[in-house]
Design a protein around this motif. Structure first.
Motif, PDB file in Angstrom:
ATOM      1  N   ALA A   1      58.581 -32.668  26.811  1.00 15.79           N
ATOM      2  CA  ALA A   1      57.628 -31.656  26.346  1.00 15.79           C
ATOM      3  C   ALA A   1      58.264 -30.272  26.340  1.00 15.79           C
ATOM      4  O   ALA A   1      58.057 -29.480  25.418  1.00 15.79           O
ATOM      5  CB  ALA A   1      56.381 -31.673  27.230  1.00 15.79           C
TER       6      ALA A   1
ATOM      7  N   ILE B   1      57.209 -24.396  25.971  1.00 14.89           N
ATOM      8  CA  ILE B   1      56.072 -24.372  26.880  1.00 14.89           C
ATOM      9  C   ILE B   1      56.264 -23.340  27.981  1.00 14.89           C
ATOM     10  O   ILE B   1      55.291 -22.729  28.453  1.00 14.89           O
ATOM     11  CB  ILE B   1      55.841 -25.778  27.466  1.00 14.89           C
TER      12      ILE B   1
ATOM     13  N   LEU C   1      51.256 -26.643  22.417  1.00 17.03           N
ATOM     14  CA  LEU C   1      50.843 -28.046  22.446  1.00 17.03           C
ATOM     15  C   LEU C   1      50.639 -28.600  21.047  1.00 17.03           C
ATOM     16  O   LEU C   1      50.813 -29.807  20.821  1.00 17.03           O
ATOM     17  CB  LEU C   1      49.553 -28.199  23.257  1.00 17.03           C
TER      18      LEU C   1
ATOM     19  N   VAL D   1      52.657 -35.528  24.725  1.00 17.02           N
ATOM     20  CA  VAL D   1      51.550 -34.605  24.465  1.00 17.02           C
ATOM     21  C   VAL D   1      50.700 -34.416  25.718  1.00 17.02           C
ATOM     22  O   VAL D   1      50.341 -33.285  26.092  1.00 17.02           O
ATOM     23  CB  VAL D   1      50.695 -35.107  23.286  1.00 17.02           C
TER      24      VAL D   1
ATOM     25  N   GLY E   1      52.477 -32.360  28.381  1.00 13.80           N
ATOM     26  CA  GLY E   1      52.311 -30.940  28.100  1.00 13.80           C
ATOM     27  C   GLY E   1      50.903 -30.458  28.411  1.00 13.80           C
ATOM     28  O   GLY E   1      50.714 -29.343  28.910  1.00 13.80           O
ATOM     29  N   THR E   2      49.916 -31.300  28.126  1.00 15.88           N
ATOM     30  CA  THR E   2      48.535 -30.937  28.446  1.00 15.88           C
ATOM     31  C   THR E   2      48.339 -30.797  29.947  1.00 15.88           C
ATOM     32  O   THR E   2      47.632 -29.886  30.416  1.00 15.88           O
ATOM     33  CB  THR E   2      47.574 -32.001  27.892  1.00 15.88           C
TER      34      THR E   2
END
Length: 292
Positions: free
Chosen positions: A78, A84, A245, A259, A262-263
């Motif tokens: 991620a 991020i 994201l 995903v 990252g969330t």
């Protein structure tokens, strides 16, 4: 002024029924609460489980329901696919600035609408509340034109300044201050020679602190989770968490584990804020529940 600034002693009030007896929940109440808690927690738990498994394991039938050992790998993926790290910093700056600005401006405006008599107060308050009926999408094009003329596209102030104060925050603080702040305290402060600003900082803010904490958390969460305006005003080179994201899981086959990893990273700061302000929030809710 010393008598006005002294904090009143708070006493805990137990919820009681009509006969004066303390209210207690039965087994049915606790069962419903437990089921509601499990339903609320399950999406976050599934996010953690999916973030710790490869994408192939998630697509199995039945899917895994226990955490795996691929969290570090998915987090690294991620971080490589989207910026991020910078997104977390930008979201922290944006959300904190919006929360602080909204709480300060809304408390000032709420105090003015609640306790300061001036001409046109009710009309102005009605106008502020009426703006809640206007969809946000109607102002996106004019707002973007203004931002573009100011050369603020892809800059954080483009996201911070348009949402620095909200009509909901003003109305919420006005309602709380109207019910929680006795007018006698303000009159005593004026008799002692305090200015309006001194009264605000020394009397209004301590009394309104629980409501300010609730509004601050709600605003922080809304700003952190905001996607529509940041995806228009910012790019992937200077993103917030939600914009970053959006860049994850690209390609023909979406890597759901990356995903959701990252969330998970983007959810941790919100949990930290809730842990810090949780006591103030519960205190504000309980104070409103026993009032009257």
């Amino acid at each position: 002024m010393a008598t006005v600034l002294a904090r009143p002693r708070r006493t805990r009030t137990q919820p009681t029924g009509k006969a004066g007896r303390r209210l207690q929940g039965g087994w049915l109440t606790y069962t419903i609460l437990a089921i509601a808690a499990l339903i609320s927690i399950f999406p976050f738990y599934w996010t953690i489980v999916a973030a710790t498994h490869p994408n192939a394991d998630i697509n199995h039938q039945p899917p895994p329901f226990l955490p795996g050992g691929s969290l570090i790998h998915n987090v690294r993926q991620a971080l490589q696919q989207a910026n991020i790290g910078k997104a977390l910093l930008n979201s922290t700056i944006v959300s904190t600035s919006i929360a602080v600005g909204t709480v300060l401006c809304s408390t000032l405006a709420g105090f003015a609408f609640a306790k300061l008599p001036f001409r046109g107060r009710n009309i102005m308050l009605s106008f502020v509340v009426a703006t809640l009926l206007i969809p946000t999408q109607l102002g996106i094009i004019p707002l973007f034109i203004v931002i573009a003329k100011l050369h603020w596209v892809n800059q954080l102030q483009a996201v911070i300044l348009p949402t620095l104060v909200t009509a909901f925050g003003v109305f919420y603080m006005r309602q709380y201050i109207s019910s929680a702040l006795p007018t006698e305290l303000l009159e005593a402060g004026r008799v002692d020679g305090a200015s309006t600003l001194r009264i605000f900082w020394s009397i209004v803010v301590p009394i309104a602190r629980p409501a300010m904490a609730v509004l601050g958390l709600l605003t922080f969460m809304m700003a952190w989770n905001e996607f529509f305006w940041p995806i228009i005003a910012l790019t992937t080179q200077n993103p917030t968490v939600q914009v970053a994201l959006n860049a994850l899981g690209g390609g023909y086959v979406h890597d759901q584990s990356v995903v959701l990893a990252g969330t998970f990273i983007g959810t941790v700061p919100v949990l930290v804020v809730f842990a810090v302000l949780g006591r103030q929030i519960v205190g504000g809710i309980m104070q409103g529940a026993v009032k009257g």
